[in-house]
Design a protein around this motif. Structure first.
Motif, PDB file in Angstrom:
ATOM      1  N   GLY B 139       4.796 -19.390 -14.842  1.00 17.82           N
ATOM      2  CA  GLY B 139       4.655 -18.067 -14.222  1.00 17.82           C
ATOM      3  C   GLY B 139       3.280 -17.458 -14.247  1.00 17.82           C
ATOM      4  O   GLY B 139       3.152 -16.226 -14.156  1.00 17.82           O
ATOM      5  N   VAL B 140       2.210 -18.268 -14.322  1.00 26.07           N
ATOM      6  CA  VAL B 140       0.867 -17.694 -14.312  1.00 26.07           C
ATOM      7  C   VAL B 140       0.349 -17.761 -12.881  1.00 26.07           C
ATOM      8  O   VAL B 140       0.124 -18.837 -12.324  1.00 26.07           O
ATOM      9  CB  VAL B 140      -0.073 -18.455 -15.262  1.00 26.07           C
ATOM     10  CG1 VAL B 140      -1.459 -17.817 -15.233  1.00 26.07           C
ATOM     11  CG2 VAL B 140       0.489 -18.435 -16.678  1.00 26.07           C
ATOM     12  N   ALA B 141       0.165 -16.553 -12.275  1.00 26.24           N
ATOM     13  CA  ALA B 141      -0.212 -16.484 -10.856  1.00 26.24           C
ATOM     14  C   ALA B 141      -1.517 -17.213 -10.617  1.00 26.24           C
ATOM     15  O   ALA B 141      -2.497 -17.034 -11.342  1.00 26.24           O
ATOM     16  CB  ALA B 141      -0.349 -15.025 -10.438  1.00 26.24           C
ATOM     17  N   GLY B 142      -1.534 -18.076  -9.617  1.00 26.10           N
ATOM     18  CA  GLY B 142      -2.758 -18.791  -9.269  1.00 26.10           C
ATOM     19  C   GLY B 142      -2.935 -20.075 -10.053  1.00 26.10           C
ATOM     20  O   GLY B 142      -3.520 -21.027  -9.553  1.00 26.10           O
ATOM     21  N   LEU B 143      -2.440 -20.121 -11.298  1.00 25.73           N
ATOM     22  CA  LEU B 143      -2.642 -21.298 -12.149  1.00 25.73           C
ATOM     23  C   LEU B 143      -1.480 -22.270 -12.067  1.00 25.73           C
ATOM     24  O   LEU B 143      -1.673 -23.482 -11.901  1.00 25.73           O
ATOM     25  CB  LEU B 143      -2.855 -20.860 -13.611  1.00 25.73           C
ATOM     26  CG  LEU B 143      -3.127 -21.984 -14.610  1.00 25.73           C
ATOM     27  CD1 LEU B 143      -4.402 -22.735 -14.261  1.00 25.73           C
ATOM     28  CD2 LEU B 143      -3.218 -21.454 -16.032  1.00 25.73           C
ATOM     29  N   THR B 144      -0.258 -21.717 -12.218  1.00 27.01           N
ATOM     30  CA  THR B 144       0.891 -22.629 -12.228  1.00 27.01           C
ATOM     31  C   THR B 144       1.816 -22.403 -11.041  1.00 27.01           C
ATOM     32  O   THR B 144       2.786 -23.146 -10.873  1.00 27.01           O
ATOM     33  CB  THR B 144       1.725 -22.452 -13.516  1.00 27.01           C
ATOM     34  OG1 THR B 144       2.277 -21.131 -13.518  1.00 27.01           O
ATOM     35  CG2 THR B 144       0.877 -22.666 -14.755  1.00 27.01           C
ATOM     36  N   GLN B 145       1.570 -21.376 -10.245  1.00 25.70           N
ATOM     37  CA  GLN B 145       2.414 -21.128  -9.077  1.00 25.70           C
ATOM     38  C   GLN B 145       1.688 -20.185  -8.127  1.00 25.70           C
ATOM     39  O   GLN B 145       0.777 -19.469  -8.539  1.00 25.70           O
ATOM     40  CB  GLN B 145       3.741 -20.469  -9.492  1.00 25.70           C
ATOM     41  CG  GLN B 145       3.547 -19.052 -10.052  1.00 25.70           C
ATOM     42  CD  GLN B 145       4.825 -18.274 -10.142  1.00 25.70           C
ATOM     43  OE1 GLN B 145       5.547 -18.375 -11.136  1.00 25.70           O
ATOM     44  NE2 GLN B 145       5.112 -17.492  -9.121  1.00 25.70           N
ATOM     45  N   HIS B 171       2.553 -11.983 -14.806  1.00 25.41           N
ATOM     46  CA  HIS B 171       1.238 -12.562 -15.080  1.00 25.41           C
ATOM     47  C   HIS B 171       0.360 -12.467 -13.839  1.00 25.41           C
ATOM     48  O   HIS B 171      -0.371 -13.396 -13.492  1.00 25.41           O
ATOM     49  CB  HIS B 171       1.361 -14.006 -15.569  1.00 25.41           C
ATOM     50  CG  HIS B 171       0.514 -14.275 -16.778  1.00 25.41           C
ATOM     51  ND1 HIS B 171      -0.849 -14.416 -16.712  1.00 25.41           N
ATOM     52  CD2 HIS B 171       0.851 -14.380 -18.084  1.00 25.41           C
ATOM     53  CE1 HIS B 171      -1.322 -14.621 -17.928  1.00 25.41           C
ATOM     54  NE2 HIS B 171      -0.312 -14.595 -18.782  1.00 25.41           N
ATOM     55  N   TYR B 172       0.421 -11.316 -13.167  1.00 28.11           N
ATOM     56  CA  TYR B 172      -0.490 -10.967 -12.057  1.00 28.11           C
ATOM     57  C   TYR B 172      -0.770  -9.485 -12.220  1.00 28.11           C
ATOM     58  O   TYR B 172       0.156  -8.685 -12.378  1.00 28.11           O
ATOM     59  CB  TYR B 172       0.182 -11.229 -10.705  1.00 28.11           C
ATOM     60  CG  TYR B 172      -0.646 -10.739  -9.549  1.00 28.11           C
ATOM     61  CD1 TYR B 172      -0.450  -9.458  -9.011  1.00 28.11           C
ATOM     62  CD2 TYR B 172      -1.657 -11.528  -9.014  1.00 28.11           C
ATOM     63  CE1 TYR B 172      -1.241  -8.995  -7.973  1.00 28.11           C
ATOM     64  CE2 TYR B 172      -2.445 -11.070  -7.976  1.00 28.11           C
ATOM     65  CZ  TYR B 172      -2.235  -9.807  -7.461  1.00 28.11           C
ATOM     66  OH  TYR B 172      -3.022  -9.352  -6.439  1.00 28.11           O
ATOM     67  N   ASP B 173      -2.080  -9.095 -12.182  1.00 25.06           N
ATOM     68  CA  ASP B 173      -2.438  -7.667 -12.368  1.00 25.06           C
ATOM     69  C   ASP B 173      -1.683  -7.088 -13.565  1.00 25.06           C
ATOM     70  O   ASP B 173      -1.054  -6.021 -13.481  1.00 25.06           O
ATOM     71  CB  ASP B 173      -2.140  -6.854 -11.098  1.00 25.06           C
ATOM     72  CG  ASP B 173      -2.796  -5.481 -11.115  1.00 25.06           C
ATOM     73  OD1 ASP B 173      -2.463  -4.636 -10.260  1.00 25.06           O
ATOM     74  OD2 ASP B 173      -3.636  -5.227 -12.003  1.00 25.06           O
TER      75      ASP B 173
END
Lengths: 458, 434
Positions: B139-145, B171-173
């Protein structure tokens, strides 16, 4: 000789008939009527060295309203009383114009041998031209008297306007002074809290000193305002002619006029009402008549007839007419006419310029009035309520211990400042009204809510 | 009838002891490995059968439905209104109409699928804090999805293979979304419970907020001047009490997703042991005793104790500013200042003015004054002996004899002679004479 004497006497009689209707009272009551018509106020002619009118004392009781201040000025201002004498001067000229030249008696007496001898001459001469010119001269002087009436009316109006302006300025300065005093009290409260905080060991010396400093500055500024107040009071007092009696003003709040008059309509009114303009018109009449005289009598400016008696041998007396008549060879009045024409044209041009200026004054002062009304409305609608709301919400946050007492006092000071701006805005509006009155040439009834009757000046 | 649980319990005990006897110490699995190293999917655990259900005070548990042996959950991320305490309603962001989001309660070995629908004006994701899972589900935005854009729905699916107390959050903003209230707890019950049975199990999310008094939206840019602190997004007097029966073993789990502050949560009247973190269960010999458990930012802590003393026990963060509501900061200090004449002087300018703070700031909550709407400055709650001058992260553990329901039992009725009481000056003089 009896015939000649009879003739002379009848001419004298003619001259005497003209002056009986021009009394001081007649002229002054004309003036009163004119002033009443334009302003609604009464003027009075008073003797010098009289005691202060009991009416003035009545007006002073309880403080002067704006209306009362104007009335006191009209009664009591010595300068205005002096101006009324201009009517007297013009009246004198009118009387003078209605009188014939006095006949001149000349005598040449020769003494000879114990008695009146040959060559003794007795002459009685009357200047005849003055008889013919008399009606015209009376007309000229009458025009000048009319002009003087308007000149005096103009002075009356000027006094009324100056008094009103001074009153509004003083009224506002008093309100502003009261607000500034409260402002100083707020600084004082802050300084006192700071002092006690320092006493308890809660704040630094620097913080205490900082608060004491702003308090000191505020006190100093207040002293300057007090000074201005004295000056403004003097200014009004001077106009009111009060120097021995104590006096105060009891002003009512300034209220905004409900609508703005039309510029075109006001310009028209100004042109019919401005006494300066009407004065100029009568002056032009006078100059036109003077030119008429100059033109009409350019070939015969003087003419005298008379009777003379000359003693001959012994007791024989030889009477005979004499005649004096200048012969217009060199001077046919050209110079006089040119002067007269130029003066007349000058007066006419100035009259036109004056009319244009008056229209411009009306437009300018009306625009200033419109701006002042807009600003005052803005203050009333936005500035004042918001500043009060700021205090209320700050008090709420103070109650909840979200903000401190200094912030609360500061919000109050902001409200006082807004009230000051508002008071000055209303003053500027009131002064703009007076300037408009000055431009239109009349008086609008006082700007107090309860007394708004039909506007007399418009 | 032998329950599955009892069977599992006995099996585990036998297996464990056999292992120890048969192998050298060096070959034992290192500390901290999960108890189930493989992704074996077990039958979905059932409440009250396989576990004592978690209690989320002032909150709820996320419901699920079974679809082909998978527990399926739906999280809807959306703006949410929350009453933190009577008089303060806040515009937050949360899950399923709540902040904190509903507690996700599962059993070790449950295969779970989470549908996440984003109804925020900006993208989001859900990160499962402390959970062991395939990297792409982290669930890390940009890193894992990719981002879950506004209006879209994503799904996460994995098998829980650990137990303990964990959290979920975006895990975004994060600075904004977590400041706005997006967080929730995850409680994973062990497949094979060990240790004494817990009778009452509570979970709390600790949060801090900056809500300018009179406004209704948290200010996410604030970094240290927070003014509202909450237990499960409630500030005392809005916090519900914990009600337990005397003699019960109580577990309380804490998760801290405050922006900047750790919280030492203190319980009156008892000594407890810290029994777990989001790293796993703490072996009994390593469990340490406390009366205050420090919960750092980004961590969870479990504590357990026996509720053997009846009464109303204060339970709160011990940071003094964290048990106040919305006080102003940076006010002039009037403590100890002489006040006579001040009120009169200032009331000439401000008729509603009253000097405050000269004798301290207690009792302010009881005064009836005009204050900004939607604010709870200095509020306390009513207690049986007077106002309770506290706010924020404060609640009450109510221990009662013989209760059968866990409804709020009202105030504790103290036995005679067991309450601190006033004495006369004469008594003082008598005792201390000489």
């Amino acid at each position: 000789m009896m015939k000649a004497l009879k003739y002379a006497l009848s001419v004298v009689f003619l001259g005497l008939t003209g002056c009986s209707t021009i009394t001081h009272d007649a002229v002054f009551s004309e003036e009163q009527r004119l002033v009443r018509e334009i302003t609604g106020y009464e003027i009075e002619y008073s003797d010098a060295d009289r005691e202060i009118d009991s009416r003035v004392k009545d007006y002073l009781a309880g403080g002067l309203t704006l209306d009362e201040a104007v009335r006191v000025a009209l009664l009591n201002n010595q300068g205005l009383q002096g101006t009324f004498e201009k009517l007297g001067v013009a009246r004198g000229e009118l009387i003078d114009a209605g009188l014939l030249r006095n006949p001149v008696f000349e005598a040449e007496i020769h003494f000879e041998g114990g008695g009146i001898g040959k060559g003794t001459n007795l002459n009685l001469i009357e200047e005849l031209i003055s008889v013919v010119q008399l009606p015209l001269r009376k007309q000229i002087a009458a025009s000048r008297l009319e002009a003087a009436k308007y000149e005096v009316a103009s002075e009356v109006l000027a006094l009324i306007y100056d008094t009103k302006s001074a009153y509004y300025a003083l009224q506002t300065a008093q309100s502003v002074y009261a607000l500034e005093r409260q402002n100083v009290e707020a600084f004082e409260a802050a300084a006192e809290i700071s002092r006690r905080q320092r006493e308890a060991g809660n704040v630094t010396s620097r913080e205490l000193t900082s608060n004491l400093l702003v308090f000191a500055k505020a006190r100093r500024d207040l002293a300057a305002t007090e000074q201005e107040l004295v000056v403004l009071r003097e200014r009004l007092g001077l106009l009111l002619g009060l120097w021995s009696l104590p006096w105060t003003i009891a002003p009512e709040p300034i209220t905004l006029r409900p609508e703005i008059p039309d510029a075109q309509a006001l310009e028209q009114i100004a042109l019919t009402r401005r006494p300066e303009l009407l004065r100029s018109r009568h002056e032009i009449e006078a100059l036109a008549n003077e030119l008429g005289v100059a033109e009409g009598f350019r070939l015969l400016p003087e003419l005298s007839v008379g009777v003379d008696v000359e003693g001959e041998d012994g007791s024989r007396v030889v009477p005979g007419p004499n005649l004096s008549l200048p012969i217009p060879i060199f001077n046919q009045g050209q110079g006089q006419i040119v002067q007269g024409q130029s003066k007349l044209r000058m007066a006419q041009r100035q009259y036109a310029a004056q009319a244009i200026q008056i229209r411009s004054e009306v437009r300018t002062t009306l625009q200033k009035l419109v701006s002042a009304v807009e600003l005052s409305r803005f203050d009333e609608k936005h500035l004042a309520p918001l500043s009060t709301e700021a205090v209320r919400t700050t008090q709420q946050e103070y109650n909840a211990m979200l903000t401190g007492v200094f912030e609360l006092l500061r919000s109050k000071q902001d409200e006082l400042d807004a009230a000051k701006v508002r008071a000055e805005g209303l003053r500027d509006y009131a002064l703009a009204e007076v300037e408009l009155e000055r431009a239109v040439g009349g008086v609008i009834s006082p700007l107090h809510a309860d007394e708004r009757t039909t506007e007399r000046g418009n | 009838m032998v329950t599955r649980r009892e069977l599992l319990m006995s099996g585990a005990a036998l297996a464990g002891s056999a292992m120890l006897r048969g192998r050298a110490l060096a070959e034992l699995p290192p500390q901290g490995t999960p108890s189930m190293p493989d992704e074996t999917v077990h039958e979905p655990g059932r409440p009250d059968v396989d576990y004592t259900p978690i209690v989320t005070p002032n909150g709820s548990t996320l419901p699920w439905k079974l679809v082909d042996g998978v527990k399926v959950f739906h999280l809807v991320v959306e703006p949410v209104k929350r009453e933190f305490a009577p008089g303060l309603v806040v515009d937050c962001w949360g899950y399923n109409g709540q902040t904190p989001g509903p507690t996700i309660e599962v059993v070790e070995g449950d295969r779970c699928r989470f549908y996440v629908t984003n109804r925020l004006p900006e993208p989001t994701t859900v990160h499962w804090h402390g959970i062991l899972l395939p990297n792409g589900m982290d669930g890390v935005a940009g890193l894992t999805q990719p981002y879950i854009k506004p209006g879209k729905t994503f799904k996460y699916e994995f098998t829980f293979r650990q137990h303990g107390t964990f959290m979920y959050h975006p895990h975004y903003d994060e600075m904004t979304q977590m400041a706005m209230g997006m967080n929730g707890m995850i409680v994973i019950h062990p497949r094979k419970p060990a240790g004494p049975k817990v009778d009452r199990d509570f979970v709390y999310m600790l949060s801090e907020w900056a809500i300018h008094p009179g406004s209704s939206r948290p200010d996410p840019t604030v970094m240290s001047e927070f003014n509202i602190l909450t237990l499960n997004s409630k500030a005392f007097p809005g916090t519900a009490p914990l009600v337990v029966r005397r003699g019960q073993r109580v577990r309380v789990r804490f998760g801290n997703l405050s922006a900047m502050d750790h919280h030492p949560i203190h319980l009156h009247g008892f000594q407890f042991k810290v029994t777990g973190t989001d790293g796993g269960a703490i072996p009994e010999s390593a469990q340490w005793p406390e009366t205050s458990v420090l919960v750092p930012v980004g961590s969870t802590r479990d504590i357990e104790f026996i509720a053997d003393e009846p009464g109303d026990w204060a339970f709160h963060c011990h940071m003094t500013h964290h048990v106040m509501n919305q006080m102003g900061h940076g006010l002039p200090n009037l403590l100890g200042v002489r006040t006579e004449g001040l009120d009169e002087k200032i009331q000439k300018l401000l008729p509603d003015y009253m000097t405050m703070g000269a004798n301290g700031m207690g009792g302010m909550g009881e005064m009836e004054m005009d204050i900004p709407k939607n604010s709870i400055p200095m509020n306390g709650g009513k207690g049986p002996f007077g106002g309770i001058d506290m706010g924020g992260m404060f609640t009450i553990l109510k221990v009662r004899d013989g209760i059968t329901s866990y409804e709020d039992p009202g105030w504790y009725k103290h036995p005679a002679g067991s309450v601190a009481s006033e004495v006369s000056e004469a008594e003082v003089r008598t005792i201390f004479r000489g």
